[in-house]
Design an enzyme around this catalytic site. Sequence first.
Site, short mmCIF file in Angstrom:
data_model
loop_
_atom_site.label_atom_id
_atom_site.label_comp_id
_atom_site.label_asym_id
_atom_site.label_seq_id
_atom_site.Cartn_x
_atom_site.Cartn_y
_atom_site.Cartn_z
CB SER A 1 -37.17 -39.16 12.28
OG SER A 1 -37.60 -38.50 13.14
N GLY A 2 -35.61 -42.15 12.70
CA GLY A 2 -35.06 -43.96 12.77
C GLY A 2 -36.63 -44.07 12.11
CG ASN B 1 -42.89 -33.60 4.84
OD1 ASN B 1 -42.28 -33.06 4.32
ND2 ASN B 1 -44.22 -33.31 5.11
CB CYS C 1 -47.34 -32.33 11.29
SG CYS C 1 -45.41 -33.71 11.35
CD GLN D 1 -40.44 -38.09 4.63
OE1 GLN D 1 -40.67 -38.99 4.18
NE2 GLN D 1 -41.47 -37.95 5.63
N1 PLP Z 1 -38.79 -33.36 9.06
C1 PLP Z 1 -39.09 -33.91 7.74
C2 PLP Z 1 -39.56 -33.93 6.38
C3 PLP Z 1 -40.40 -35.11 7.73
O1 PLP Z 1 -41.74 -35.55 6.97
C4 PLP Z 1 -41.11 -35.04 9.54
C5 PLP Z 1 -41.69 -35.82 10.18
O2 PLP Z 1 -43.10 -36.11 9.60
C6 PLP Z 1 -39.73 -34.58 10.71
C7 PLP Z 1 -38.92 -33.23 10.55
C8 PLP Z 1 -40.25 -34.77 11.89
O3 PLP Z 1 -39.97 -36.16 11.88
P1 PLP Z 1 -40.05 -36.13 13.66
O4 PLP Z 1 -41.23 -36.41 14.11
O5 PLP Z 1 -39.45 -38.38 13.78
O6 PLP Z 1 -39.25 -35.04 14.33
#
Ligand code: PLP
Length: 403
Positions: free
Chosen positions: A203-204, A152, A328, A182
């Site tokens: 994720s959507g 990401n 995050c 991603q």
């Molecule tokens: N995994 C990856 C590689 C991500 O980039 C993200 C969010 O930035 C997530 C997991 C988590 O996604 P979510 O917050 O929609 O659960």
Amino acid sequence: MKKYIYLDNNATTAVASEVFETLKPYLLDDYFNPGGMYSAAQGPAEAITRARTAVAGFLGGVNPSEIIFTSCATESNNAAIFGTINANPNRRHIITCAVEHPAVLQTCKEAERYGCSVTFIPVDRNGEINLDEYVRALSEETLLVSLIHANNETGVIFPIAKLARIAKEVDKQILFHSDATQSMGKLPIDLRTDSEIDMISFSGHKMYAPKGVGALFMRRGTRCRPTMIGGHQENGHRAGTQNVAFIAALGKACELAGECMKEERSIQELRDRLQNAIIEKIPAVEVNGRDAPRLPNTLNIACHGVEGEAILYELDEYGICASSGSACTSGSLDSSHVLNAMKVPFSAIHGSVRFSIGRYNTSEEIDRVIEVFPSVIERLRKMSPFWDNKTNRLNMDHSELNG
Ligand code: PLP
């Protein structure tokens, strides 16, 4: 409303208007519980079936029953990791990587508290996985391998089909999971051909559907127990009344992604133009992960001698949205664990920003960033104790901070 130049599409995307039109009726008119025994429930139930078929089709034509709808990628990752731990008490070894998203990294660390031993495979300066260490770590004790498909922060792509094949050559019983949050909608994924991959999460809201819906692909026969218990929904794999509207949205987003991926070429052209202009106009910048295969939309650029947060703040003044580290971890002052794992030097880690381009960005927007960004860096460097304005280079008095 203020007009933004939104270049943070790896954090979240806008909801596509076609997706919004698809989900709306299931909030307003067809709001019935899809598990209801009356005929009105048929519409929502069929919407879920359609979405499951669309997602399965997008993943290379897998069986729709192998798609489990969840609330997000974090839930899918947790379900894959804890679900396999719960279903396989005789194996306790997990392999993952230092550059995973916290939704895998912290979940694996939590697994250590449940008696699992976890091997965190390092990456090289390009962000590519250390294959020798990966092969050395695999054994007949290994329960699960969980490796991210595309990073990401840097966009660096791992060859997950190859990595899964290597794991199965060591022992067919090893389960292989990938966080494809991603890469979904940016790279082709064919899970019928890449049959060694047992599970993938996504994720959507990274692919033009709303926040609050995701999915876990789980190949039939995978030894994995449900972590959400208390209902028969999702073929018994995930209890709880389904979010019909958002599931329908995810299905539509997958249909659209199939068409729009043909346009990723133009997204890559925008990214490459931005990258080349920044390198040409600004001294002492480097692209993190430059020599590795990367997502076509992601540019993670290190500007020596300035603070990433200050860059973002300045860009925000121009209405430009970018990020430093992952969405995050921004908001905390910890430096990026991904760039740290790549051994990016101190001054470059702290001056790194990520631009992630999306379907709706225009050439004019990229022109504007090319116009603004060099002056932002120049201004910040003038004030930076880490920058020598006479030589226009990193201040070597601070070189002890490198590394
Ligand atoms: N995994 C990856 C590689 C991500 O980039 C993200 C969010 O930035 C997530 C997991 C988590 O996604 P979510 O917050 O929609 O659960």
